[in-house]
Motif scaffolding. Sequence first.
Motif, PDB file in Angstrom:
ATOM      1  N   LEU A 142       0.817  -1.155   0.003  1.00 11.18           N
ATOM      2  CA  LEU A 142       0.099  -0.068  -0.059  1.00 11.18           C
ATOM      3  C   LEU A 142       0.841   1.102  -0.060  1.00 11.18           C
ATOM      4  N   ASP A 143       2.187   1.313   0.020  1.00  9.81           N
ATOM      5  CA  ASP A 143       2.939   2.196   0.004  1.00  9.81           C
ATOM      6  C   ASP A 143       3.245   3.006  -1.224  1.00  9.81           C
ATOM      7  N   PRO A 144       2.395   4.487  -1.276  1.00 14.19           N
ATOM      8  CA  PRO A 144       2.409   4.874  -2.525  1.00 14.19           C
ATOM      9  C   PRO A 144       3.806   5.408  -3.197  1.00 14.19           C
ATOM     10  N   SER A 145       4.673   5.186  -2.460  1.00 13.73           N
ATOM     11  CA  SER A 145       5.866   5.595  -2.713  1.00 13.73           C
ATOM     12  C   SER A 145       6.692   4.818  -3.789  1.00 13.73           C
ATOM     13  N   ILE A 146       6.204   3.321  -3.581  1.00 13.83           N
ATOM     14  CA  ILE A 146       6.671   2.354  -4.391  1.00 13.83           C
ATOM     15  C   ILE A 146       5.788   2.141  -5.660  1.00 13.83           C
ATOM     16  N   ALA A 147       6.299   2.860  -6.826  1.00 12.81           N
ATOM     17  CA  ALA A 147       5.344   2.965  -7.711  1.00 12.81           C
ATOM     18  C   ALA A 147       6.211   2.769  -9.145  1.00 12.81           C
ATOM     19  N   ILE A 148       5.342   2.562 -10.017  1.00 12.74           N
ATOM     20  CA  ILE A 148       5.865   2.546 -11.486  1.00 12.74           C
ATOM     21  C   ILE A 148       6.774   3.930 -11.837  1.00 12.74           C
ATOM     22  N   GLY A 149       8.045   3.715 -12.088  1.00 10.20           N
ATOM     23  CA  GLY A 149       8.627   4.807 -12.584  1.00 10.20           C
ATOM     24  C   GLY A 149       9.817   5.474 -11.353  1.00 10.20           C
ATOM     25  N   LYS A 150       9.390   4.528 -10.047  1.00 10.58           N
ATOM     26  CA  LYS A 150      10.248   5.036  -9.188  1.00 10.58           C
ATOM     27  C   LYS A 150      11.383   4.085  -8.638  1.00 10.58           C
ATOM     28  N   TYR A 151      12.460   4.601  -8.163  1.00  9.51           N
ATOM     29  CA  TYR A 151      13.695   3.885  -7.850  1.00  9.51           C
ATOM     30  C   TYR A 151      13.382   3.280  -6.418  1.00  9.51           C
ATOM     31  N   VAL A 152      13.819   2.153  -6.188  1.00 13.33           N
ATOM     32  CA  VAL A 152      13.885   1.185  -5.086  1.00 13.33           C
ATOM     33  C   VAL A 152      15.143   0.641  -4.474  1.00 13.33           C
ATOM     34  N   ARG A 153      15.360   0.331  -3.422  1.00 13.73           N
ATOM     35  CA  ARG A 153      16.190  -0.837  -2.910  1.00 13.73           C
ATOM     36  C   ARG A 153      15.378  -1.880  -2.358  1.00 13.73           C
ATOM     37  N   VAL A 154      15.925  -3.169  -2.975  1.00 14.42           N
ATOM     38  CA  VAL A 154      15.460  -4.365  -2.599  1.00 14.42           C
ATOM     39  C   VAL A 154      16.494  -5.158  -1.768  1.00 14.42           C
ATOM     40  N   TYR A 155      15.789  -5.899  -0.746  1.00  8.56           N
ATOM     41  CA  TYR A 155      16.419  -6.892   0.010  1.00  8.56           C
ATOM     42  C   TYR A 155      15.737  -8.307  -0.118  1.00  8.56           C
ATOM     43  N   GLY A 156      16.472  -9.468  -0.641  1.00  7.23           N
ATOM     44  CA  GLY A 156      15.815 -10.710  -0.719  1.00  7.23           C
ATOM     45  C   GLY A 156      16.904 -11.847  -1.002  1.00  7.23           C
ATOM     46  N   GLU A 157      16.185 -12.846  -1.573  1.00  8.08           N
ATOM     47  CA  GLU A 157      16.882 -13.991  -2.102  1.00  8.08           C
ATOM     48  C   GLU A 157      16.427 -14.557  -3.371  1.00  8.08           C
ATOM     49  N   LEU A 158      17.521 -14.749  -3.938  1.00  8.24           N
ATOM     50  CA  LEU A 158      17.230 -15.434  -5.520  1.00  8.24           C
ATOM     51  C   LEU A 158      16.655 -16.712  -5.516  1.00  8.24           C
TER      52      LEU A 158
END
Length: 290
Positions: A142-158
């Motif tokens: 629901l975070d509106p800042s995570i949207a198409i065209g926006k830069y994000v940092r991801v933490y996770g597993e392949l």
Amino acid sequence: MNFDNFNYGGSGGGNDYSYGGTGGGNQDFSYNQGGDTNMGGGWMNSGGGGDDDSKVRGGYKNQTLRPVTIKQLVEVPITTGDMPVHIDGEEIKQVKFVGIVRNIVQQSVNVTYSVEDGTGKIDVRMWINGESGEEGARDQMLDPSIAIGKYVRVYGELKFFNNTRSVTAHKIRAITDHNEITCHGLEATYVHLCKTRGPKSASAVSAPYSANGARMGMDDGMTPVRSAILDAIKNAPPNPEGVNIANIQQSLAGRFQRDEIATAADWLINEGHLFTTIDEHHLQATNAFA
């Protein structure tokens, strides 16, 4: 960006590199997903000890947080079952990367983000239950800042499923300071070079640059066209997105051929002098902000 605080060589118990923890191989580590812009989180020593058959395969030394580019992830060979994942010949567990959201598909139990960083594209899946935690995952959906065209940092597993690669995210957050994009590129490049070539010697690090951008007194493979590219980037107006290779080719058109410039740029990228930014055509010098 100051790499002095990074420990990529390990400090005990077989840990190859550590982001906060310095304990031995039999100690208990926990994952910290703090908001530190440069580091983003890490495995912290909680002081446990002893062997336990319920611990993850390979021991805690494999609970790493590795900065990567998406190209490194999509080039990992697809494995089956519980086979380990390797990058640069080293087993990795957790990864972190930066990219721009190109598409979002929301379902009842997860949301899938298509993320691109200029080197490649990969699906990032955040589940609303299981490892990520139902409440935290819903908040991020629901975070509106995570949207198409926006830069994000991801933490996770392949992860691998149906012969495809994706990342199961533990955390996704929007980037508000675009310096973080450049810093991550530098960090990923630095770690890759350390793992494939070893750290620079003290003499190499301290060797001064000559006027054409090459290190003085070093046989580092610099040629006139490679030095000219570095000069063109360093003399360009400051821009976090870097310099378009087409602009470099235009500025050097009277001295070198376009193909010659493109080949030299590829060499500079492979040698760690340059890195790509928003796409494969925009280049930045690794020491641009030193």
